[in-house]
Design an enzyme around this catalytic site. Structure first.
Site, PDB file in Angstrom:
ATOM      1  N   ASP A  51       0.860  -1.181   0.000  1.00  0.00           N
ATOM      2  CA  ASP A  51       0.000   0.000   0.000  1.00  0.00           C
ATOM      3  C   ASP A  51       0.896   1.231   0.000  1.00  0.00           C
ATOM      4  OD1 ASP A  51      -3.257   0.183   0.963  1.00  0.00           O
ATOM      5  OD2 ASP A  51      -2.096   2.041   0.920  1.00  0.00           O
ATOM      6  N   VAL A  90      -7.520  -1.828  -4.960  1.00  0.00           N
ATOM      7  CA  VAL A  90      -7.506  -0.415  -4.559  1.00  0.00           C
ATOM      8  C   VAL A  90      -8.929   0.141  -4.568  1.00  0.00           C
ATOM      9  CG1 VAL A  90      -5.148  -0.021  -5.346  1.00  0.00           C
ATOM     10  CG2 VAL A  90      -7.041   0.348  -6.923  1.00  0.00           C
ATOM     11  N   THR A  96     -16.685   7.125  -5.853  1.00  0.00           N
ATOM     12  CA  THR A  96     -17.409   7.912  -6.854  1.00  0.00           C
ATOM     13  C   THR A  96     -16.561   9.130  -7.220  1.00  0.00           C
ATOM     14  OG1 THR A  96     -19.448   7.207  -5.786  1.00  0.00           O
ATOM     15  CG2 THR A  96     -19.615   9.077  -7.281  1.00  0.00           C
ATOM     16  N   GLU A 111     -18.502  -6.770   5.174  1.00  0.00           N
ATOM     17  CA  GLU A 111     -17.743  -6.418   6.367  1.00  0.00           C
ATOM     18  C   GLU A 111     -18.468  -6.932   7.616  1.00  0.00           C
ATOM     19  OE1 GLU A 111     -16.350  -2.345   6.348  1.00  0.00           O
ATOM     20  OE2 GLU A 111     -15.955  -2.514   4.207  1.00  0.00           O
ATOM     21  N   LEU A 138     -21.548  -5.468  -9.822  1.00  0.00           N
ATOM     22  CA  LEU A 138     -22.416  -4.288  -9.664  1.00  0.00           C
ATOM     23  C   LEU A 138     -23.866  -4.727  -9.498  1.00  0.00           C
ATOM     24  CD1 LEU A 138     -21.195  -1.630 -12.282  1.00  0.00           C
ATOM     25  CD2 LEU A 138     -20.647  -1.795  -9.862  1.00  0.00           C
ATOM     26  N   CYS A 145     -19.823   0.711  -0.374  1.00  0.00           N
ATOM     27  CA  CYS A 145     -20.033   0.190  -1.726  1.00  0.00           C
ATOM     28  C   CYS A 145     -21.426   0.328  -2.317  1.00  0.00           C
ATOM     29  CB  CYS A 145     -19.582  -1.259  -1.787  1.00  0.00           C
ATOM     30  SG  CYS A 145     -17.800  -1.387  -1.537  1.00  0.00           S
ATOM     31  N   ARG A 158     -32.549   0.263  14.384  1.00  0.00           N
ATOM     32  CA  ARG A 158     -32.049  -1.010  13.866  1.00  0.00           C
ATOM     33  C   ARG A 158     -32.877  -2.208  14.281  1.00  0.00           C
ATOM     34  NH1 ARG A 158     -28.995  -0.779   9.380  1.00  0.00           N
ATOM     35  NH2 ARG A 158     -27.532   0.900   9.555  1.00  0.00           N
TER      36      ARG A 158
HETATM   37  P1  NAD Z   1      -9.930   0.690   1.044  1.00  0.00           P
HETATM   38  O1  NAD Z   1     -10.031   2.147   0.860  1.00  0.00           O
HETATM   39  O2  NAD Z   1     -10.153   0.104   2.397  1.00  0.00           O
HETATM   40  O3  NAD Z   1      -8.486   0.189   0.566  1.00  0.00           O
HETATM   41  C1  NAD Z   1      -7.898   0.559  -0.632  1.00  0.00           C
HETATM   42  C2  NAD Z   1      -6.400   0.777  -0.399  1.00  0.00           C
HETATM   43  O4  NAD Z   1      -5.744   0.953  -1.652  1.00  0.00           O
HETATM   44  C3  NAD Z   1      -6.064   2.017   0.436  1.00  0.00           C
HETATM   45  O5  NAD Z   1      -5.366   1.623   1.593  1.00  0.00           O
HETATM   46  C4  NAD Z   1      -5.195   2.871  -0.497  1.00  0.00           C
HETATM   47  O6  NAD Z   1      -4.154   3.553   0.177  1.00  0.00           O
HETATM   48  C5  NAD Z   1      -4.637   1.834  -1.445  1.00  0.00           C
HETATM   49  N1  NAD Z   1      -4.196   2.361  -2.737  1.00  0.00           N
HETATM   50  C6  NAD Z   1      -4.891   3.134  -3.606  1.00  0.00           C
HETATM   51  N2  NAD Z   1      -4.148   3.371  -4.717  1.00  0.00           N
HETATM   52  C7  NAD Z   1      -2.963   2.744  -4.551  1.00  0.00           C
HETATM   53  C8  NAD Z   1      -1.798   2.605  -5.353  1.00  0.00           C
HETATM   54  N3  NAD Z   1      -1.727   3.148  -6.579  1.00  0.00           N
HETATM   55  N4  NAD Z   1      -0.770   1.898  -4.856  1.00  0.00           N
HETATM   56  C9  NAD Z   1      -0.840   1.335  -3.619  1.00  0.00           C
HETATM   57  N5  NAD Z   1      -1.927   1.411  -2.823  1.00  0.00           N
HETATM   58  C10 NAD Z   1      -2.975   2.099  -3.287  1.00  0.00           C
HETATM   59  O7  NAD Z   1     -10.926   0.033   0.003  1.00  0.00           O
HETATM   60  P2  NAD Z   1     -11.710  -1.368   0.147  1.00  0.00           P
HETATM   61  O8  NAD Z   1     -12.901  -1.187   1.004  1.00  0.00           O
HETATM   62  O9  NAD Z   1     -10.715  -2.418   0.466  1.00  0.00           O
HETATM   63  O10 NAD Z   1     -12.240  -1.556  -1.339  1.00  0.00           O
HETATM   64  C11 NAD Z   1     -11.361  -1.869  -2.404  1.00  0.00           C
HETATM   65  C12 NAD Z   1     -12.177  -2.277  -3.606  1.00  0.00           C
HETATM   66  O11 NAD Z   1     -12.906  -3.474  -3.303  1.00  0.00           O
HETATM   67  C13 NAD Z   1     -13.245  -1.267  -4.042  1.00  0.00           C
HETATM   68  O12 NAD Z   1     -13.343  -1.288  -5.426  1.00  0.00           O
HETATM   69  C14 NAD Z   1     -14.517  -1.783  -3.418  1.00  0.00           C
HETATM   70  O13 NAD Z   1     -15.663  -1.407  -4.150  1.00  0.00           O
HETATM   71  C15 NAD Z   1     -14.316  -3.282  -3.520  1.00  0.00           C
HETATM   72  N6  NAD Z   1     -15.034  -4.062  -2.492  1.00  0.00           N
HETATM   73  C16 NAD Z   1     -15.052  -3.657  -1.196  1.00  0.00           C
HETATM   74  C17 NAD Z   1     -15.680  -4.450  -0.226  1.00  0.00           C
HETATM   75  C18 NAD Z   1     -15.705  -4.031   1.221  1.00  0.00           C
HETATM   76  O14 NAD Z   1     -16.342  -4.729   2.004  1.00  0.00           O
HETATM   77  N7  NAD Z   1     -15.050  -2.960   1.631  1.00  0.00           N
HETATM   78  C19 NAD Z   1     -16.253  -5.657  -0.603  1.00  0.00           C
HETATM   79  C20 NAD Z   1     -16.206  -6.052  -1.941  1.00  0.00           C
HETATM   80  C21 NAD Z   1     -15.585  -5.247  -2.879  1.00  0.00           C
HETATM   81  C1  UGA Z   2     -22.087  -5.491   0.833  1.00  0.00           C
HETATM   82  C2  UGA Z   2     -22.493  -6.840   0.230  1.00  0.00           C
HETATM   83  O1  UGA Z   2     -23.317  -7.537   1.156  1.00  0.00           O
HETATM   84  C3  UGA Z   2     -21.259  -7.664  -0.111  1.00  0.00           C
HETATM   85  O2  UGA Z   2     -21.653  -8.866  -0.751  1.00  0.00           O
HETATM   86  C4  UGA Z   2     -20.354  -6.862  -1.026  1.00  0.00           C
HETATM   87  O3  UGA Z   2     -19.173  -7.582  -1.303  1.00  0.00           O
HETATM   88  C5  UGA Z   2     -19.993  -5.551  -0.357  1.00  0.00           C
HETATM   89  O4  UGA Z   2     -21.219  -4.830  -0.049  1.00  0.00           O
HETATM   90  C6  UGA Z   2     -19.181  -4.644  -1.216  1.00  0.00           C
HETATM   91  O5  UGA Z   2     -19.190  -4.756  -2.416  1.00  0.00           O
HETATM   92  O6  UGA Z   2     -18.579  -3.784  -0.579  1.00  0.00           O
HETATM   93  P1  UGA Z   2     -21.308  -4.655   3.218  1.00  0.00           P
HETATM   94  O7  UGA Z   2     -21.652  -3.320   2.679  1.00  0.00           O
HETATM   95  O8  UGA Z   2     -19.970  -4.839   3.822  1.00  0.00           O
HETATM   96  O9  UGA Z   2     -21.442  -5.755   2.063  1.00  0.00           O
HETATM   97  O10 UGA Z   2     -22.377  -5.092   4.324  1.00  0.00           O
HETATM   98  P2  UGA Z   2     -23.906  -5.574   4.219  1.00  0.00           P
HETATM   99  O11 UGA Z   2     -24.099  -6.675   5.143  1.00  0.00           O
HETATM  100  O12 UGA Z   2     -24.324  -5.795   2.825  1.00  0.00           O
HETATM  101  O13 UGA Z   2     -24.680  -4.314   4.791  1.00  0.00           O
HETATM  102  C7  UGA Z   2     -24.748  -3.097   4.072  1.00  0.00           C
HETATM  103  C8  UGA Z   2     -25.710  -2.162   4.760  1.00  0.00           C
HETATM  104  O14 UGA Z   2     -27.056  -2.628   4.606  1.00  0.00           O
HETATM  105  C9  UGA Z   2     -25.488  -2.022   6.269  1.00  0.00           C
HETATM  106  O15 UGA Z   2     -25.667  -0.687   6.641  1.00  0.00           O
HETATM  107  C10 UGA Z   2     -26.569  -2.894   6.861  1.00  0.00           C
HETATM  108  O16 UGA Z   2     -26.940  -2.526   8.147  1.00  0.00           O
HETATM  109  C11 UGA Z   2     -27.692  -2.666   5.863  1.00  0.00           C
HETATM  110  N1  UGA Z   2     -28.714  -3.747   5.866  1.00  0.00           N
HETATM  111  C12 UGA Z   2     -28.356  -5.014   5.548  1.00  0.00           C
HETATM  112  C13 UGA Z   2     -30.040  -3.436   6.152  1.00  0.00           C
HETATM  113  O17 UGA Z   2     -30.374  -2.271   6.424  1.00  0.00           O
HETATM  114  N2  UGA Z   2     -30.977  -4.444   6.131  1.00  0.00           N
HETATM  115  C14 UGA Z   2     -30.645  -5.719   5.814  1.00  0.00           C
HETATM  116  O18 UGA Z   2     -31.554  -6.585   5.805  1.00  0.00           O
HETATM  117  C15 UGA Z   2     -29.310  -6.018   5.518  1.00  0.00           C
END
Ligand code: NAD
Ligand code: UGA
Length: 460
Positions: free
Chosen positions: A35, A90, A94, A165, A221, A276, A448
């Protein structure tokens, strides 16, 4: 092709836990997570109780793997050079400026990764899209890679992540499905197979679905849009319940018992949060508009609009129930994370609700078990910096805020308390306990649906 060395760019909520699980399940593969944020890497290399991502079960895996075959580093170039397979995990937020601002995904971090990989690579690489990306991004990445380095072959494959998460480790151990999208060429198929072999160490073959790259990108998506759509649907029904005397919990149960619908993601709430859902749906809306599908764009946009409406509705109810005026009234906000069991507060409903109450003159006490005080302040500062007319105005807003390290202190001397996150420790809250702690009779707003009793519960 046998992969011995993996590099993951991005040590965030996806990169950290995903690579920890790959390292655990594949002790013969060296996994390096890099990172550009050195303080984040320091925390990944630091104390187990202060890792940058809080997830149940994660610290135990880090204990087993860190220094064995899992490494966290800021040496991005070296790790790229050493690896046969590179994950891009990474952020893709938006866009805030330029074409598509407020809608399209900002791909600059992904593009920077691709440029860096092209600059460093001296041998063939498999590049895995782990970040959530608009459909056809792989085309753009391929272009960047081959334009900047024509000496080596890059295979781009899409492997979107579906972890949620708070349950990330459980989700990674037992995924419903793993999608791998690749090109239907000989080297494309080899790359897909190499990644499938890694997952197959712990995920059964029938759950590893291979497909074309565009389907994999769009499936991600679409999955998030469908999940969020269920929440907006149930939340919209919660408003009708309140008007008619129907009960949203009973409604959810009745609807979910139809096996064609199923019970999951039908829990009414104060609105969905997380980094997300909103950004991915906006991204989908943007794509629809780009392809001239305006009706489709409008349909998905409404999912976000209902979510905004629900958050606002909750804040308005608190104000109304406190006599239509919260000026100088003290309200406790319990929970700052967007859901329980995470320290992530991105897009949490708590942020907008707090902002609205403070805008109306309230004093707010905040408590969350896992989100740090600095993070809470940063979340609010991000909004207030734009809104405030002067430094004084900004500090005025902050002067109406106090952050506590337990909920019992946070609710003392308050006129009301609002539960925003469904943390287990809030389940014990009821009128009797609150009266004992506060010696008063504050109103309780359950956002909630976790309390047995409250003055106001969504949909009831
Ligand atoms: P995050 O912000 O927690 O982590 C991304 C990291 O990438 C940061 O620490 C940043 O410093 C680093 N970074 C950015 N550009 C960089 C570069 N050029 N070189 C090195 N490091 C770099 O993001 P996240 O929540 O882990 O999400 C990452 C991707 O995964 C997003 O596209 C998100 O939509 C997708 N996603 C997230 C979740 C989730 O639960 N958070 C679940 C599924 C998919
Ligand atoms: C969501 C998806 O569930 C994951 O599959 C996906 O990988 C991820 O987005 C992503 O792309 O980042 P996440 O956002 O971590 O995961 O958590 P969720 O459990 O989906 O909850 C999202 C939000 O919806 C929370 O605020 C939760 O409280 C709310 N929620 C969830 C409700 O209000 N009602 C429900 O019945 C379920």
């Amino acid at each position: 092709m046998k992969i011995k060395n993996i590099c993951c760019i991005g040590a965030g909520y996806v990169g950290g836990p995903t690579m920890a699980v790959i390292a655990l399940k594949c002790p013969d593969i060296k996994v390096t997570v890099v990172d550009k944020d050195s303080s984040k890497i320091d925390r990944w290399n630091g104390k187990y109780q202060d890792l940058p991502v809080y997830e149940p079960g994660l610290a135990d895996i880090i204990k087993k793997t860190r220094g064995r075959n899992l490494f966290f580093s800021t040496e991005i170039d070296k790790s790229i050079d050493d690896a046969e397979m590179i994950f891009m995990a990474v952020n893709t937020p938006t866009k805030t400026e330029g074409k598509g601002a407020g809608m399209a995904a900002d791909l600059r971090y992904v593009e920077n990764c691709a440029k860096n990989i092209a600059k460093i690579a001296t041998a063939d690489k498999i590049v895995v899209e782990k970040s959530t990306l608009p459909v056809r991004t792989a085309e753009k990445i391929k272009e960047i890679l081959s334009n900047n380095n024509s000496d080596v072959n890059f295979e781009i494959i899409s492997n979107p992540e579906f972890l949620a998460e708070g349950t990330a480790i459980k989700d990674l151990f037992k995924s419903d499905r793993v999608l791998i999208g690749g090109e239907k060429t000989q080297s494309g198929e080899k790359a897909v197979e190499a990644l499938a072999k890694i997952y197959n160490r712990w995920i059964p073959k029938e759950k590893i679905i291979t497909m074309n790259v565009w389907s994999a990108e769009l499936s991600k998506l679409a999955s998030n849009a469908m999940l969020a759509q269920r929440i907006s649907s149930i939340n919209s029904l919660s408003a009708i319940c309140e008007k008619t005397g129907a009960d949203i919990d009973e409604l959810s149960n009745a609807i979910g018992l139809d096996h064609r619908i199923g019970p999951k993601f039908l829990k009414a709430s104060v609105g969905f949060g997380g980094s997300c859902f909103k950004k991915d749906i906006l991204n989908l809306v943007y794509l629809c508009k780009y392809y001239g599908l305006n009706e489709v764009a409008e349909y998905w946009h409404k999912v976000i609009k209902i979510n905004e409406y629900q958050k606002d509705r909750f804040a308005n109810i608190i104000i109304d129930e406190l006599g239509g005026n919260v000026e100088n009234k003290k309200i406790a906000i319990l929970g700052w994370a967007f859901k329980k069991n995470t320290n992530d507060s991105r897009e949490s409903a708590a942020i907008e609700i707090t902002d609205k109450l403070i805008e109306n003159g309230a004093h707010i006490n905040i408590y969350d078990p896992k989100v740090k005080e600095s993070r809470i302040k940063e979340d609010l500062n991000n909004i207030w910096e734009l809104k405030s007319k002067s430094e004084k105005d900004l500090s005025n807003r902050f002067s109406r805020l106090e952050i506590f390290n337990n909920y019992k202190d946070a609710i003392k001397e308050t006129h009301a308390l609002a539960i925003i996150t469904e943390w287990d420790e809030f389940k014990e809250i009821n009128f009797k306990l609150v009266n004992q702690i506060t010696n008063k009779n504050p109103k309780i707003f359950d956002g909630r649906l976790i309390l047995k009793e409250s003055n106001y519960t969504i949909g009831k």
